[in-house]
Enzyme design. Structure first.
Site, PDB file in Angstrom:
ATOM      1  N   THR A  23       0.743  -1.360  -0.135  1.00 36.60           N
ATOM      2  CA  THR A  23       0.013   0.305  -0.540  1.00 36.60           C
ATOM      3  C   THR A  23       0.992   1.344   0.347  1.00 36.60           C
ATOM      4  O   THR A  23       2.371   1.183   0.417  1.00 36.60           O
ATOM      5  CB  THR A  23      -0.781   0.368   1.444  1.00 36.60           C
ATOM      6  OG1 THR A  23      -0.013   0.668   2.506  1.00 36.60           O
ATOM      7  CG2 THR A  23      -1.252  -1.032   0.895  1.00 36.60           C
ATOM      8  N   ASP A  24       0.396   2.177  -0.983  1.00 36.04           N
ATOM      9  CA  ASP A  24       1.172   3.029  -0.902  1.00 36.04           C
ATOM     10  C   ASP A  24       0.750   3.748   1.162  1.00 36.04           C
ATOM     11  O   ASP A  24       0.119   3.082   1.903  1.00 36.04           O
ATOM     12  CB  ASP A  24       0.113   4.528  -0.954  1.00 36.04           C
ATOM     13  CG  ASP A  24       1.679   6.263  -1.817  1.00 36.04           C
ATOM     14  OD1 ASP A  24       2.367   6.239  -0.384  1.00 36.04           O
ATOM     15  OD2 ASP A  24       0.787   6.794  -2.063  1.00 36.04           O
ATOM     16  N   TRP A  25       1.535   5.257   1.478  1.00 31.86           N
ATOM     17  CA  TRP A  25       1.702   4.849   2.769  1.00 31.86           C
ATOM     18  C   TRP A  25       0.852   5.216   3.635  1.00 31.86           C
ATOM     19  O   TRP A  25       0.391   6.402   3.455  1.00 31.86           O
ATOM     20  CB  TRP A  25       3.064   6.219   3.441  1.00 31.86           C
ATOM     21  CG  TRP A  25       4.673   5.238   4.089  1.00 31.86           C
ATOM     22  CD1 TRP A  25       5.480   5.326   4.184  1.00 31.86           C
ATOM     23  CD2 TRP A  25       4.897   3.934   3.155  1.00 31.86           C
ATOM     24  NE1 TRP A  25       6.608   4.263   4.372  1.00 31.86           N
ATOM     25  CE2 TRP A  25       6.310   3.541   3.372  1.00 31.86           C
ATOM     26  CE3 TRP A  25       4.485   3.166   1.558  1.00 31.86           C
ATOM     27  CZ2 TRP A  25       6.821   2.962   3.020  1.00 31.86           C
ATOM     28  CZ3 TRP A  25       5.112   2.092   1.301  1.00 31.86           C
ATOM     29  CH2 TRP A  25       6.745   1.679   1.753  1.00 31.86           C
ATOM     30  N   GLY A  26       0.194   4.840   4.240  1.00 25.52           N
ATOM     31  CA  GLY A  26      -1.015   5.450   4.756  1.00 25.52           C
ATOM     32  C   GLY A  26      -2.447   4.822   3.664  1.00 25.52           C
ATOM     33  O   GLY A  26      -3.743   5.569   4.582  1.00 25.52           O
ATOM     34  N   ALA A  27      -2.186   4.143   2.763  1.00 22.14           N
ATOM     35  CA  ALA A  27      -2.925   4.564   1.889  1.00 22.14           C
ATOM     36  C   ALA A  27      -4.601   2.505   2.339  1.00 22.14           C
ATOM     37  O   ALA A  27      -5.733   2.779   1.581  1.00 22.14           O
ATOM     38  CB  ALA A  27      -2.498   3.532   0.832  1.00 22.14           C
TER      39      ALA A  27
END
Ligand code: BGC
Length: 806
Positions: A228-232
């Site tokens: 995942t993107d960071w915090g996605a």
């Protein structure tokens, strides 16, 4: 499953915990089973390995690494061999710095010149983006490191990037927004992919089965890991079921608990979890083994040279009247512009690299055969008038044969977390330019900017060199071009329009509500300008050289084309031969022509070479939404070969059989897409294109966990509105400081749920739901949810930790 034996031994707690990150950059190790941890780092144009406190916003310093030019620059080289060489250097540095997964390249499509992250992306064209990305990936992965193309997919807007629903029709999705990723996966064999923050047609990219399973794994044969993107991550369980392996960065154990609950309640199956664990184990084990015994140093000098080559090959010469360039030996030059002293050589945000060395024009111009009559910043980077600096600039300009003017976009104009609101460069730089033109006719402009800018002032210059963001060796590369040591060969990977209002998504971008409607459809960049007949300043694929190329002998066969390119000028040089394909009077609407192949050829003066470009599976295809597959329309295709999209030198036609009689659209109902006049697409037409109702993106007044902090102006609670005002004040202060404040921008665009995803387990989703209740004006039930949630979360985390240690 490859790792069935290990998986059998893992408890459900271990499996669930393994599928999310530990800290900012690492995965969790499980010592009992010999499962190591791996390290991820940005990025796309240089390794950003943080040795101390980690953050994903470019705030804390990282270990020195080569800062290569950004993707927006290197795509100007149109040279896949260069991309691969850069990839190899990136891979070597990653290995030396203990990084196993390099989070890049970024290949989102430059839908609008306003996107704040365009400097990190390759092109407005998916074919060029994909080919360059595949080259980086091959290079990086050849060194035992995984590349991680990002952000999958349709992440072309920074405003509320974590809380945005991209509404896009299936054909546009496939042809424009996914084709680049398809090439990076199928040809580059990317072993990791980063899922984007946004939703795609109502489902978060990270939970989107259509994207992650049907397309990525089943159609393209991807056999790596989705990160995942960071915090996605929104709902980790849904992510895992959809094919996402690793939630980053550090949700603590709350996400793992959610995953276990989802399995026990039957919401997802344990088989889903096992499959994701198996894929992740494969990556972790391979990457760990690849790194064993590898060197922990790299050749910084050699990599600096690669960065210089990349910059020299990518800069685009936009104008060269009276052959003012290359500069004559010993020419008297005045060096004007702050960028000559403090270069803008990379962008801001997660991709920020701590360079091993940094060249500046003022520092190295003495090494060239030029007579420098003076150097001055000329203007202030902060904007406004500075009479003293201006006078210095005018004084030296009068004494010079040629004025070299270094200017462009300041640091705060483009950044991750922020979209531009206009395409202009600061007024004070243009004011000075006008005054310089009154004292000296021979002005040469050198632009630093990561994305397209309006250039109505181009008439003041005799020559313009666009160096984009040219990395740590950019100054040397620029001077090499200005003095003729290097013959420029870069070509634009994006169109430079006359002005912002001319862009196809001007009326739709950036979306202010919950949904971002991609009403312009396929008509992005040159696909739009050509179809709608909108004149542009510099077309896609354009770039001048110090020599002249002649095209001849086009031959066309079933499998591709060949032609001869001759260097008819006085110096050696390189040409980017571009192949475009169009189908006049097509029954299925389509752009006038599309890029379907290219080759960069190096030619000595007087030399001729035969160039071959093969057709591939993408040459004639379009995505048919009726048959739900790639089809070919029957017809006589125009094959156009040239040095830019507007400079077609050779044309031929070739016939292709159709693959289906089923036509996807009714012309009456989608007229705008047949004419290309897509700036005012009606609801009825967009609905027809989508094949479904247009989702209602308006706020109802009640905020949810998925709304961004910047939506708190809708908040019912006075406290929340106060917090919102503070946030706005912080943002304003940051905007005025001249440097983007990534922290503030991140919070501004961040949805409430991300608090739970990025606080290492201190806050869980129950607490977030409590916070949102408070925001919505239900203070007492909200606060009791937060307090109760806090203690419950602490207890559950402790119990979980115990189980992991048992
Ligand atoms: C960016 C990614 C980056 C990640 C880790 C995110 O905010 O969108 O591109 O790789 O942070 O730094």
């Amino acid at each position: 499953m490859k790792y069935a034996e290990i998986i059998k031994k893992m408890t459900i707690e271990e499996k669930a915990a393994f599928l999310s990150g530990k800290g900012e950059w690492q995965t969790r190790e499980i010592d009992r089973l010999g499962i190591p941890s791996i390290f991820c780092s940005d990025g796309p144009h240089g390794v950003r390995k943080q040795a101390g406190t980690g953050d994903h916003l470019g705030l804390n310093e990282s270990l020195p690494a080569t800062c290569f030019p950004t993707a927006a620059t290197v795509a100007g080289s149109w040279d896949t061999e260069l991309g691969e060489a850069m990839g190899e250097a990136l891979g070597e540095e990653a290995m030396a710095l203990g990084v196993n997964v390099l989070l890049g390249p970024g290949l989102n499509i430059k839908r609008s010149p306003l996107c704040g992250r365009n400097f990190e992306y390759f092109s407005e064209d998916p074919y060029l983006s994909g080919k360059m990305a595949a080259a980086y990936v091959k290079g990086i992965q050849s060194k035992g490191v995984y590349a991680c193309p990002k952000h999958f997919a349709v992440n072309s807007q920074e405003l509320r990037r974590m809380a945005m629903n991209a509404v896009v029709d299936e054909r546009t999705l496939r042809e424009i927004y996914l084709t680049g990723f398809e090439i990076a996966v199928k040809e580059g064999h990317a072993k990791a992919i980063m899922s984007a923050y946004n939703e795609v047609n109502g489902t978060y990219a990270n939970e989107n089965k259509h994207l992650l399973k049907d397309i990525l794994r089943d159609e393209w044969g991807f056999d790596g890991i989705v990160i995942t993107d960071w915090g996605a991550s929104n709902d980790h369980a849904l992510g895992v079921a959809a094919g996402s392996n690793l939630e980053m960065p550090n949700p603590g154990l709350a996400s793992a608990r959610e995953l276990i609950e989802a399995v026990s309640s039957g919401r997802i199956s344990e088989k889903d979890v096992d499959e994701r664990v198996d894929e992740l184990l494969d990556a972790v084990m391979n990457l760990h083994n690849n790194a064993l015994g590898k060197a922990d140093t790299f050749d910084a000098k050699a990599h600096h040279e690669i960065a210089r080559r990349a910059s020299a090959e990518s800069a685009v010469l936009l104008k060269n009247e009276d052959r003012i360039l290359p500069l004559k030996k010993g020419a008297k030059v005045a060096i004007v512009g702050d960028f000559a002293f403090i270069p803008r050589y990379q962008g801001a945000g997660s991709s920020l690299v701590n360079p091993t060395k940094l060249e500046t024009i003022s520092g190295i111009v003495g090494d060239y055969d030029l007579q420098v009559v003076g150097m001055t910043p000329g203007y202030s980077r902060k904007g406004g008038d500075d009479e003293g600096l201006k006078k210095e600039a005018l004084d030296i300009a009068v004494q010079a044969d040629v004025v070299l003017y270094f200017f462009g976009l300041n640091e705060d104009s483009e950044s991750e977390g922020l979209d531009r609101t206009h395409m202009r460069i600061p007024d004070n730089q243009i004011e000075l330019l006008k005054e310089l033109s009154e004292v000296n006719n021979n002005l040469v402009g050198v632009i630093s900017a990561g994305s397209a800018i309006e250039m109505q002032w181009n008439t003041y210059f005799k020559a313009i060199l666009h160096t984009y963001l040219s990395g740590q060796a950019g100054a040397g590369a620029t001077l090499d071009i200005l003095t003729g040591k290097v013959n420029p060969s870069g070509k634009l990977n994006e169109t430079i329009p006359m002005n912002l209002q001319d862009t196809s998504c001007f009326g739709y971008y950036p979306a202010k509500e919950r949904t971002s409607e991609y009403r312009e459809g396929l008509y992005v960049g040159y696909r739009y300008y050509e179809k709608a007949g909108v004149p542009v300043l510099y077309p896609f694929g354009y770039g001048l050289s110090y020599t002249k190329f002649r095209y001849s002998d086009l031959e066309i066969t079933e499998t591709g084309i060949s032609c001869t390119i001759s260097n008819d000028g006085e110096v050696d040089g390189a040409e980017v031969v571009q192949l475009y394909v169009g189908l006049p009077n097509a029954a299925v609407f389509r752009p006038e022509k599309e890029l379907k192949g290219f080759k960069k050829v190096f030619l000595k003066k007087g030399e001729s070479k035969k160039v071959e470009i093969l057709f591939d599976d993408k040459t004639f295809r379009y995505f048919n939404v009726k048959t739900n597959s790639w089809e070919v329309e029957e017809g006589d295709y125009e094959i156009k070969i040239g040095g830019s999209s507007a400079d077609i030198r050779l044309t031929a036609t070739c016939h292709r059989q159709g693959t289906t009689p089923l036509l996807p659209y009714s012309r009456e109902k989608t007229e705008s897409y047949y004419t290309g006049k897509v700036t005012n697409v009606s609801d009825a037409e967009f609905k027809e294109l989508l094949g479904s109702e247009i989702p209602d993106g308006k706020w109802s007044g009640e905020l949810s966990v998925n709304d961004a902090f910047c939506q708190m102006y809708y908040a019912k609670s006075g406290l929340a509105r106060f917090a919102y005002k503070r946030l706005i004040a912080m943002r304003k202060r940051a905007d005025e400081s001249g440097k983007p404040d990534l922290n503030t921008l991140f919070i501004y665009n961040m949805p409430f749920r991300a608090v739970a995803k990025m606080t290492g387990g201190v806050v869980d989703m129950d607490m977030v739901r409590g916070i949102v209740k408070i925001v919505n004006g239900h203070f007492f039930s909200g606060i009791s949810g937060v307090i109760g949630g806090y203690f419950r979360n602490r207890r559950l985390n402790r119990e979980y930790e115990k189980k992991l240690k048992a």
